[in-house]
Design an enzyme around this catalytic site. Sequence first.
Site, PDB file in Angstrom:
ATOM      1  N   TYR A  58     -39.518  -4.898   1.576  1.00  0.00           N
ATOM      2  CA  TYR A  58     -39.974  -5.585  -0.239  1.00  0.00           C
ATOM      3  C   TYR A  58     -38.966  -6.206  -0.036  1.00  0.00           C
ATOM      4  O   TYR A  58     -37.439  -6.175  -0.035  1.00  0.00           O
ATOM      5  CB  TYR A  58     -39.628  -4.309  -0.939  1.00  0.00           C
ATOM      6  CG  TYR A  58     -39.534  -4.511  -2.498  1.00  0.00           C
ATOM      7  CD1 TYR A  58     -40.766  -5.799  -3.275  1.00  0.00           C
ATOM      8  CD2 TYR A  58     -38.960  -4.947  -3.129  1.00  0.00           C
ATOM      9  CE1 TYR A  58     -41.127  -6.211  -4.236  1.00  0.00           C
ATOM     10  CE2 TYR A  58     -38.481  -5.202  -4.990  1.00  0.00           C
ATOM     11  CZ  TYR A  58     -39.208  -5.977  -4.935  1.00  0.00           C
ATOM     12  OH  TYR A  58     -39.804  -6.524  -5.813  1.00  0.00           O
ATOM     13  N   HIS A  88     -38.396 -16.870 -12.216  1.00  0.00           N
ATOM     14  CA  HIS A  88     -37.606 -16.161 -13.101  1.00  0.00           C
ATOM     15  C   HIS A  88     -36.672 -16.699 -14.382  1.00  0.00           C
ATOM     16  O   HIS A  88     -36.353 -15.586 -14.965  1.00  0.00           O
ATOM     17  CB  HIS A  88     -37.162 -15.184 -12.469  1.00  0.00           C
ATOM     18  CG  HIS A  88     -37.476 -14.343 -11.947  1.00  0.00           C
ATOM     19  ND1 HIS A  88     -39.018 -14.220 -10.984  1.00  0.00           N
ATOM     20  CD2 HIS A  88     -37.481 -12.702 -11.840  1.00  0.00           C
ATOM     21  CE1 HIS A  88     -39.402 -12.909 -10.173  1.00  0.00           C
ATOM     22  NE2 HIS A  88     -39.047 -12.471 -10.912  1.00  0.00           N
ATOM     23  N   ASN A 200     -31.546  -8.619  -9.238  1.00  0.00           N
ATOM     24  CA  ASN A 200     -30.993  -8.384  -9.267  1.00  0.00           C
ATOM     25  C   ASN A 200     -30.775  -6.784  -9.474  1.00  0.00           C
ATOM     26  O   ASN A 200     -29.218  -7.236  -9.530  1.00  0.00           O
ATOM     27  CB  ASN A 200     -32.158  -7.168  -8.154  1.00  0.00           C
ATOM     28  CG  ASN A 200     -33.612  -6.281  -9.034  1.00  0.00           C
ATOM     29  OD1 ASN A 200     -33.711  -4.942  -8.641  1.00  0.00           O
ATOM     30  ND2 ASN A 200     -34.701  -7.237  -8.493  1.00  0.00           N
ATOM     31  N   TYR A 284     -13.330  12.855 -48.350  1.00  0.00           N
ATOM     32  CA  TYR A 284     -13.832  12.701 -47.009  1.00  0.00           C
ATOM     33  C   TYR A 284     -13.690  11.532 -46.481  1.00  0.00           C
ATOM     34  O   TYR A 284     -12.860  11.948 -44.594  1.00  0.00           O
ATOM     35  CB  TYR A 284     -14.770  13.498 -46.838  1.00  0.00           C
ATOM     36  CG  TYR A 284     -16.084  14.542 -46.882  1.00  0.00           C
ATOM     37  CD1 TYR A 284     -15.077  16.003 -47.343  1.00  0.00           C
ATOM     38  CD2 TYR A 284     -16.984  14.717 -46.620  1.00  0.00           C
ATOM     39  CE1 TYR A 284     -15.374  16.858 -47.382  1.00  0.00           C
ATOM     40  CE2 TYR A 284     -17.416  16.305 -46.560  1.00  0.00           C
ATOM     41  CZ  TYR A 284     -16.786  16.837 -46.762  1.00  0.00           C
ATOM     42  OH  TYR A 284     -17.683  18.320 -47.884  1.00  0.00           O
ATOM     43  N   ARG A 287      -9.871  12.766 -45.716  1.00  0.00           N
ATOM     44  CA  ARG A 287      -9.039  14.075 -45.158  1.00  0.00           C
ATOM     45  C   ARG A 287     -10.000  13.679 -43.437  1.00  0.00           C
ATOM     46  O   ARG A 287      -9.379  14.667 -42.954  1.00  0.00           O
ATOM     47  CB  ARG A 287     -10.090  15.228 -46.276  1.00  0.00           C
ATOM     48  CG  ARG A 287      -9.291  16.415 -45.942  1.00  0.00           C
ATOM     49  CD  ARG A 287     -10.285  17.920 -46.619  1.00  0.00           C
ATOM     50  NE  ARG A 287     -10.623  17.468 -47.581  1.00  0.00           N
ATOM     51  CZ  ARG A 287     -11.709  17.844 -48.272  1.00  0.00           C
ATOM     52  NH1 ARG A 287     -11.956  19.028 -47.738  1.00  0.00           N
ATOM     53  NH2 ARG A 287     -12.438  17.976 -48.927  1.00  0.00           N
ATOM     54  N   PHE A 332     -31.705  -0.843 -10.496  1.00  0.00           N
ATOM     55  CA  PHE A 332     -31.456  -1.729 -11.327  1.00  0.00           C
ATOM     56  C   PHE A 332     -31.694  -1.292 -12.612  1.00  0.00           C
ATOM     57  O   PHE A 332     -31.656  -2.628 -13.722  1.00  0.00           O
ATOM     58  CB  PHE A 332     -32.394  -3.206 -11.104  1.00  0.00           C
ATOM     59  CG  PHE A 332     -33.144  -2.326 -10.238  1.00  0.00           C
ATOM     60  CD1 PHE A 332     -34.288  -2.404 -11.724  1.00  0.00           C
ATOM     61  CD2 PHE A 332     -34.179  -2.234  -9.084  1.00  0.00           C
ATOM     62  CE1 PHE A 332     -35.570  -1.248 -11.185  1.00  0.00           C
ATOM     63  CE2 PHE A 332     -36.312  -1.776  -8.784  1.00  0.00           C
ATOM     64  CZ  PHE A 332     -36.114  -1.509  -9.795  1.00  0.00           C
ATOM     65  N   GLU A 417     -43.310  -2.150 -13.370  1.00  0.00           N
ATOM     66  CA  GLU A 417     -42.071  -1.424 -13.749  1.00  0.00           C
ATOM     67  C   GLU A 417     -42.730  -0.835 -15.575  1.00  0.00           C
ATOM     68  O   GLU A 417     -42.912  -2.316 -16.381  1.00  0.00           O
ATOM     69  CB  GLU A 417     -40.884  -3.284 -14.026  1.00  0.00           C
ATOM     70  CG  GLU A 417     -41.279  -3.523 -12.343  1.00  0.00           C
ATOM     71  CD  GLU A 417     -41.022  -5.370 -12.860  1.00  0.00           C
ATOM     72  OE1 GLU A 417     -40.454  -5.440 -13.161  1.00  0.00           O
ATOM     73  OE2 GLU A 417     -40.374  -4.947 -11.669  1.00  0.00           O
TER      74      GLU A 417
END
Length: 526
Positions: A58, A88, A200, A284, A287, A332, A417
């Site tokens: 791959y 991409h 990646n 609060y 404190r 990844f 994915e």
Amino acid sequence: MRNAPKTFNFGEDHLTAGIALSIARGKTKGLISDFSRIKIRNSSKTVANIVEKGDPVYGINTGFGPLCTTKISKEETKILQSNILKSHSVGVGEPIDKEIAKLMLILKMNSLAQGYSGIAEATLDRILWHINTDAIPVVPAQGSVGASGDLAPLSHLFLPLIGLGKVNYMGEIMETSSLFDKTEMQSINLGPKEGLALINGTQFIAAHAVKVVEKLQSCLAQADIIGAMMIEGLQGSIKPFYNELHALRPFKGNMYVAKKVKRLLKGSEIMEDHANCNRVQDPYSLRCIPQVHGASRNAWLHLKELLEIELNSVTDNPIIIDEELTISGGSFHGQPLAMALDYACLAASEVGNISDRRIYLALEGNSPGVPKLLMNETGINSGYMILQYTTAALASENKGLCFPSSADSIPTSLGQEDHVSMGSIGGRKALQVIGNVEKILAIEMLTAAQAFEFRKPLKSGLFLEEVHKKIREKVAFADKDRVFATDIEAGIEMIQNQTILNAIEEVKERENLEMEIPFADEFEIY
């Protein structure tokens, strides 16, 4: 930066958030050691041998994502790698901060230099050149879903390697071709798997996490100091900060904050003045400072620990172990950092939330000697009333930003994915929230300093007297209304420049004092 080494060997030395920032700011020089170069060359040779053998692996001789079953010829494997950078590069929106883009380069270098990615030595040398020359690629902020790595932003980050995209160089954004004209550099030819190895990974998420760790640490440290000053201004009790209490519920953050605040208040005439008052307990927001600030510190510590693992990990895919073993896995995937960033985002928001509550408390006029709205003559003057409107708006905005990005997932890549982390969104959002917290803390700092004035002629201890002095060098006491936006701008600048933290360090150095706070080393970014 404290403890930053002079040099750092990528792929060999242990990287921390602080060291990554030191490299980005030119205080530490990044190198590739001979040891790492041998591993890099061996990994690259392994990929070349896989291509020669022709067995499908791959990303080396197959397509990507849903095209993983499409075989790529030996001759086309190099074209495939440059095409993946082009296809991409689909990011949109404003560019990320230049320092974050530079951190992406640094973090990617450290991952690739470990010798499990098949990247060529010459390619890493070119990335190192970009870091050392401060020629930083322009990366759009939006477009990553945080798995299969930060594909879009990393593609933009490495377009300049093949002569495309834009860079930020010498204060100017220019086309990479113009950078090459100025520097006499040329584009490089990517070998098999190199394009995939470059894009990646989790470096967009991790670079944002580095900045979150730095900026949230600064906010937490200053919130403790400002909270201590507000305790003095409103004459709160010191008992909630006793070690005896927190030893019975020993969370690291709680114990650290309680000890620090108690130390800041040591030697205070203001605290001594009401030691035997009949008030049993405080609201609060005063404190519970150790519990609330402490919980946020615990969240910060969790993020820092996970980030440090990520900074020293290999996060691309596939991983090249040897010629017989290449593993297509999911390292990844940004989920480990995505969830921690959402936690840190909430932790930051809560620091702002309790800070707004202390500001409101300071305006009520219920503390003896401190007038309503922190001004003696009100009616004609509104005093500090409307500053709290701003902190209320910021705190509310932060609450809306706290929905966890990692709780969402939209399938991508034709279902290949089918679960993604959205950690890239979480990282950007966390920084947005922290930016708002800086503004809230700036306003609380001004409010606390104003309340502090009404305790004169009593003095605080050494630390807070110096802090108050530094604030007054930038912003004067207000006895009537003025354009408070100018004060707020000065306050924000002081928070971002860590003026009050530096004041504490100056006192420690001048008086040869140690704070002796438990877990202090753990709450550093180195």
